[in-house]
Design a protein around this motif. Structure first.
Motif, PDB file in Angstrom:
ATOM      1  N   UNK B 181       2.293  -3.944  11.491  1.00 43.37           N
ATOM      2  CA  UNK B 181       2.560  -2.652  10.866  1.00 43.37           C
ATOM      3  C   UNK B 181       2.825  -2.738   9.371  1.00 43.37           C
ATOM      4  N   UNK B 182       2.324  -3.775   8.709  1.00 45.35           N
ATOM      5  CA  UNK B 182       2.504  -3.903   7.256  1.00 45.35           C
ATOM      6  C   UNK B 182       1.763  -2.784   6.534  1.00 45.35           C
ATOM      7  N   UNK B 183       2.128  -2.536   5.281  1.00 49.09           N
ATOM      8  CA  UNK B 183       1.454  -1.508   4.484  1.00 49.09           C
ATOM      9  C   UNK B 183       0.037  -1.977   4.146  1.00 49.09           C
ATOM     10  N   UNK B 184      -0.876  -1.040   3.853  1.00 43.81           N
ATOM     11  CA  UNK B 184      -2.232  -1.433   3.440  1.00 43.81           C
ATOM     12  C   UNK B 184      -2.193  -2.349   2.216  1.00 43.81           C
ATOM     13  N   UNK B 185      -1.222  -2.118   1.307  1.00 42.49           N
ATOM     14  CA  UNK B 185      -1.126  -2.952   0.093  1.00 42.49           C
ATOM     15  C   UNK B 185      -0.814  -4.401   0.464  1.00 42.49           C
ATOM     16  N   UNK B 299       5.590  -7.042  -0.940  1.00 47.13           N
ATOM     17  CA  UNK B 299       6.857  -6.292  -0.985  1.00 47.13           C
ATOM     18  C   UNK B 299       7.899  -6.964  -0.096  1.00 47.13           C
ATOM     19  N   UNK B 300       8.081  -8.266  -0.273  1.00 50.33           N
ATOM     20  CA  UNK B 300       8.970  -9.017   0.612  1.00 50.33           C
ATOM     21  C   UNK B 300       9.838  -9.951  -0.217  1.00 50.33           C
ATOM     22  N   UNK B 301      11.037 -10.278   0.267  1.00 49.13           N
ATOM     23  CA  UNK B 301      11.862 -11.260  -0.440  1.00 49.13           C
ATOM     24  C   UNK B 301      11.180 -12.632  -0.434  1.00 49.13           C
TER      25      UNK B 301
END
Lengths: 320, 320
Positions: B181-185, B299-301
């Motif tokens: 379910x990650x974002x398309x980006x 978009x992850x640490x």
């Protein structure tokens, strides 16, 4: 447009890439060869029992036709067949590697057509198609195994042609129904109908190879006899023959020096003596009647089902 | 369990049918041969950037591995290769027809694993996989076309290995992300990362064939030279060489009588004179850095992404 025209029109307008030419040209060649377009027609006929917007089901229909032509391409390579529908096969016109790779690409394209369809029952249709394709590989393997055997039983043979031929027709009929949102019962009924039709159709193909009118059949008579193929006729002849007749039949089939016409005549004479033709015609008729009887279970008015019954009859050359 | 153990465990417990043996036995043979399990590992690593229940993504991972082994089976048939991972290839152990049919069945099984997965983004993952598989056919065809050419440019070569090798790694990384379910980006970022990694990995494979330590590489050195394969090294050597050197190099490669060790030494000497090794190592390093840099957009640490960076480094033999 007729269903066949709709299918041909869609097939000829698929925007295939042109590069690399060595991959895509053979695919266009195979798909433009024509043929009865039996599987897509059956899928669309089944869909139109329940819904009229057949364009929704067209990607599924084209997926099935692409898949079917993939199997022909790879089967011709495995059988080392020179000609298909009067034209050189892909491995003859190009080479074996081209047949492998372009055939693989067609299998992927078939799945892609299914994946791209926007219809009901998508998940179930994809599962049905994948399972069917795997069954067809099994059928092809059994067919290969039978080449080396002389003790194939009629029930083994019927199971082989069920896997190799019938399940794809059954998949076509069921997928068409599911795509139109038909009930599981109706979808199952259509599966059973087409499964029986497929058996009838294949046994008839075996019969036509020996007893057909070459002008109508479109192929030379006796091809199966010349390559010693285990057909419904041969299997029943081997099972009905006494020990001496069986030896004579096997010796005839193995004789590489006998002129083709002579061999065909000799084998046909044995079939005639054993009553193989009426036996086969009876089997076809039984299967055809079972197929039509299955349709009675549909939750639809009889007039809605009439085109499907008519198509089934036309496939078996019935005037009804 | 490590990811590799999880994959091997799942692979060894798939309930494949046993009949017909001629179809399914070669499939079990190929899938149990081992290998790095690179594609399923990458898919699961990518999934676990976003979610921890990796079992959900296992059918996709196994689908990719099955698909990859299908391509190896058919490629080995087309290349007429005798050995894969130290064992006879399927067409050698069985025959060419078995390789065609069992390979087809593996392609169908790969799709079935994808279809059976119960994860997010299913439709998009199926489309991605089908498109990727078709791109890989295109890459294989370009690779075949290049065999007959001596004027392949570096950019043509990079596009070929992108299609033949990179897009499957990119598909693995993106499918893992979509399934979680990650974002398309983020999914797009992971695609670009793995695409660059795949290029680096393939160019490194070319380099190792000439300059690798045979004990570490696991294959004999010089195999590409002996079969005249258009590698990154050869293409750049042909492009850097003057007319006389180019003639000499092509004559060497075409010489069927020269002993293997002598041919490998002579070609390596030309590569050395043209500075091909440092050029290739620089290209690998650039691609590796571009791959890692792409990951900065996630978009992850950073600590969440560390295992993926570490895996990428380990693939290219980096200690970092």
């Amino acid at each position: 447009m007729t269903l066949t025209e709709t299918i041909e029109n869609y097939l000829s307008h698929i925007p295939y890439p042109t590069q690399p030419e060595g991959l895509y040209e053979p695919i266009g060649y195979v798909l433009s060869m024509g043929g009865k377009r039996l599987r897509p027609t059956l899928l669309l006929l089944s869909y139109s029992l329940f819904k009229d917007d057949i364009d929704t089901a067209l990607p599924l229909a084209i997926g099935l036709e692409t898949y079917h032509n993939h199997t022909l391409l790879h089967d011709d390579l495995m059988d080392n067949a020179d000609v298909r529908r009067g034209k050189p096969t892909v491995h003859k016109k190009w080479d074996a590697n081209t047949a492998v790779l372009s055939g693989d690409a067609m299998l992927i394209m078939a799945f892609r057509h299914f994946i791209e369809a926007r219809c009901e029952g998508k998940e179930q249709i994809l599962e049905l198609f994948a399972n069917t394709a795997l069954e067809i590989c099994e059928g092809q393997q059994y067919d290969v195994n039978f080449e080396r055997r002389t003790d194939v039983t009629e029930s083994e043979y019927m199971e082989m042609i069920r896997l190799k031929t019938s399940v794809l027709l059954a998949c076509a009929a069921k997928a068409g129904a599911l795509a139109a949102g038909a009930s599981p019962e109706d979808a199952g009924t259509l599966y059973r109908f087409a499964e029986k039709m497929g058996l009838a159709f294949q046994v008839q193909d075996d019969w036509l190879d020996v007893y057909g009118d070459p002008k109508v059949f479109g192929k030379k008579i006796g091809g199966d006899i010349l390559c010693g193929k285990k057909t419904y006729l041969l299997i029943n002849a081997l099972n009905r023959a006494d020990a001496a007749e069986k030896q004579r039949l096997l010796a005839l089939l193995a004789d590489g020096d006998m002129p083709a016409a002579e061999k065909i005549a000799a084998v046909t004479q044995i079939y005639d003596a054993l009553g193989i033709s009426p036996l086969t015609l009876q089997t076809i008729d039984n299967l055809y009647k079972e197929a039509l009887a299955a349709l009675d279970a549909l939750s639809l008015p009889a007039e809605r089902v009439a085109p499907l019954r008519q198509y089934a009859g036309s496939l078996l050359g019935r005037k009804s």
